[in-house]
Write an enzyme that holds these catalytic residues in place. Structure first.
Site, PDB file in Angstrom:
ATOM      1  CE1 TYR A  15     -15.089   3.119  -3.086  1.00 52.39           C
ATOM      2  CE2 TYR A  15     -13.270   3.355  -4.122  1.00 52.39           C
ATOM      3  CZ  TYR A  15     -13.747   3.326  -3.400  1.00 52.39           C
ATOM      4  OH  TYR A  15     -13.075   3.382  -2.133  1.00 52.39           O
TER       5      TYR A  15
ATOM      6  CB  SER B 289     -11.527   7.097  -4.006  1.00 51.55           C
ATOM      7  OG  SER B 289     -10.317   7.682  -3.305  1.00 51.55           O
TER       8      SER B 289
ATOM      9  CE  LYS C  71      -3.892   8.335   6.384  1.00 51.89           C
ATOM     10  NZ  LYS C  71      -4.789   7.173   6.246  1.00 51.89           N
TER      11      LYS C  71
ATOM     12  CE  LYS D 107      -6.195   1.995  -0.735  1.00 48.79           C
ATOM     13  NZ  LYS D 107      -6.275   1.968   0.523  1.00 48.79           N
TER      14      LYS D 107
ATOM     15  CE  LYS E 198      -3.782   2.430   2.460  1.00 49.32           C
ATOM     16  NZ  LYS E 198      -4.646   2.268   3.466  1.00 49.32           N
TER      17      LYS E 198
ATOM     18  CD  GLU F  16       5.612  -3.868   3.965  1.00 48.20           C
ATOM     19  OE1 GLU F  16       4.915  -4.842   4.397  1.00 48.20           O
ATOM     20  OE2 GLU F  16       5.883  -2.831   4.457  1.00 48.20           O
TER      21      GLU F  16
ATOM     22  NE  ARG G  31      -5.775   9.724   3.024  1.00 48.58           N
ATOM     23  CZ  ARG G  31      -4.674   9.888   2.728  1.00 48.58           C
ATOM     24  NH1 ARG G  31      -4.074  11.090   2.500  1.00 48.58           N
ATOM     25  NH2 ARG G  31      -3.650   8.795   2.669  1.00 48.58           N
TER      26      ARG G  31
END
Ligand code: PBG
Length: 320
Positions: free
Chosen positions: A309, A270, A213, A244, A190, A229, A200
C-alpha cells in the site's frame, strides 16, 4: 569494513540489494458510485475509489513507473450471498474497473484476487456447508471467477483462497477459455493471520466473517508445509508464487525464493501497513525511512517484488 561505509557514494556502490519502482504492485480498493475517494479508517492514506478514480490511479501508476495494480472490491452488503455469486457477474466492480483501466491505460498490468470473500455473506473465501468450507465446490466457482476476470482484462490471476488443487483447475479453465496468456500468481504460502484486519474493513467483510480461516489458510508454525504448497502450485502451473503476510514471514520468503527459483512475491499486508502508519501518526517512527527499510528487507530476503500500500509513496520517494 567501515572504510566502505564512510560516504554516501561508497555505501551506494557496495549495496547488495535495493528496492526499485519495478518491484512494486499497488493494491487499490474499488467501490460503487462516483465522487471523491472514501477514506478507510484503519488504513490511513488508503481510500476506496470509484471506477473513474481507479482509472486516475492507473494513470498515476503509469507515470510513476509502477508495473501492476491489484484490484479489490468493496461489495455492498445487499449484493453478497451464500455462494458469492456476484464474483461471477461480468458487470461486477472489479470487472468494470479492469475494463476501464485497460481501455485508458493499457500499459499498466492488472492483478485480480481469486477468492469469494468480498462477495459472500459469511466472509469466507469459498462456499460453506454449515461451518465447513467445501473444497471442490469452491474450486469450481473460483475457476469461473478467474475466467470472468481474465475476460475483463485482468492480466494476472491471484488465487488467494487456499483451496487444494485450485491452480491446476484455474489454469485449465483459462486455457479452455482461450486465455492462455493470462498469468497466475499463486498465494502459495498464505497464513491464517491477524495482519489482514484492516483489509477486511476495506472490502467490508470484517464484520461479516463468521469464525476464522484456519481450516484453509496455513498455520503460522509451519515452513515445510509452505514448501509443499509452493511445489504443488508450481507443478500445477503457477507462473509466480507469493508469501503472505510479508515481514513476519521473511524466513519463509527466503526459503521459497532460494528453493524454487520461481519469481516469489511478498504481500506487505494491510496490518503491516497500518502498524507503521499508526506509529507515524503518533510521531514514533519516520514513515519514509520505515517504509524504505521494510521494503528493502523483502528484497534482501529474495522477493522478486512486493504488493504494498506504500507503492505510490515509495515510487515518489525513489524519484527524489
Ligand atoms: C482475500 C484476501 C485477503 C487479503 C488479500 N486477499 C484477506 C483474507 O484472506 O482474509 C489480505 C490483504 C491485506 O491484509 O492487505 N482472500
Amino acid at each position: 569494513m567501515r572504510r566502505l561505509r564512510q560516504a554516501d557514494w561508497s555505501r551506494r556502490l557496495v549495496r547488495e540489494t535495493a528496492i526499485s519502482v519495478n518491484d512494486l504492485i499497488w493494491p487499490i480498493f474499488v467501490r460503487e458510485g462516483g465522487g471523491a475517494p472514501q477514506p478507510i479508517a484503519s488504513m490511513p492514506g488508503v481510500d476506496r475509489l470509484s471506477v473513474e478514480g481507479c482509472v486516475e490511479v492507473a494513470k498515476r501508476a503509469r507515470d510513476l513507473g509502477i508495473p501492476v495494480l491489484a484490484l479489490f472490491p468493496y461489495t455492498d452488503p445487499d449484493k453478497r450471498d451464500e455462494t458469492g455469486s456476484e464474483a461471477l457477474n461480468e458487470g461486477n466492480l472489479v470487472c468494470r474497473a479492469s475494463r476501464a483501466i485497460k481501455a485508458a491505460v493499457p500499459e499498466v498490468g492488472i492483478l485480480c484476487d481469486v477468492a469469494l470473500d468480498p462477495y459472500t455473506s459469511h466472509g469466507h473465501d469459498g462456499v460453506m456447508e454449515g461451518d465447513r468450507i467445501l473444497n471442490d465446490e469452491s474450486v469450481e466457482l473460483l475457476c469461473r471467477q478467474a475466467v470472468v476476470q481474465a475476460n475483463s482484462g485482468c492480466d494476472i490471476i491471484g488465487p488467494s483462497d487456499m483451496m487444494d488443487g485450485r491452480v491446476a483447475c484455474i489454469r485449465a479453465a483459462l486455457d479452455s477459455a482461450g486465455r492462455r496468456d493470462t498469468m497466475i500468481m499463486a498465494y502459495s504460502a498464505k497464513y491464517a493471520s491477524a495482519f489482514y484486519g484492516p483489509f477486511r474493513d476495506a472490502v467490508g467483510s470484517g464484520g461479516m466473517l463468521k469464525g476464522d480461516k484456519r481450516t484453509y489458510q496455513m498455520d503460522f508454525g509451519n515452513t515445510d508445509e509452505a514448501v509443499r504448497e509452493a511445489a504443488q502450485d508450481i507443478a500445477e502451473g503457477a507462473d509466480m508464487i507469493m508469501v503472505k503476510p510479508g515481514l513476519p514471514y521473511l524466513d519463509v520468503l527466503g526459503r521459497l525464493a532460494r528453493e524454487f527459483g520461481v519469481p516469489t512475491f511478498a504481500y506487505q499486508t494491510s496490518g503491516e501497513y497500518s502498524m507503521i502508519m499508526a506509529a507515524v501518526e503518533r510521531g514514533w517512527l519516520d514513515g519514509d525511512k520505515a517504509m524504505i527499510e521494510t521494503l528493502s528487507a523483502y528484497k534482501r530476503a529474495g522477493a522478486a517484488g512486493i504488493l504494498s500500500y506504500f507503492s505510490p509513496r515509495v515510487a515518489e520517494a525513489l524519484r527524489s
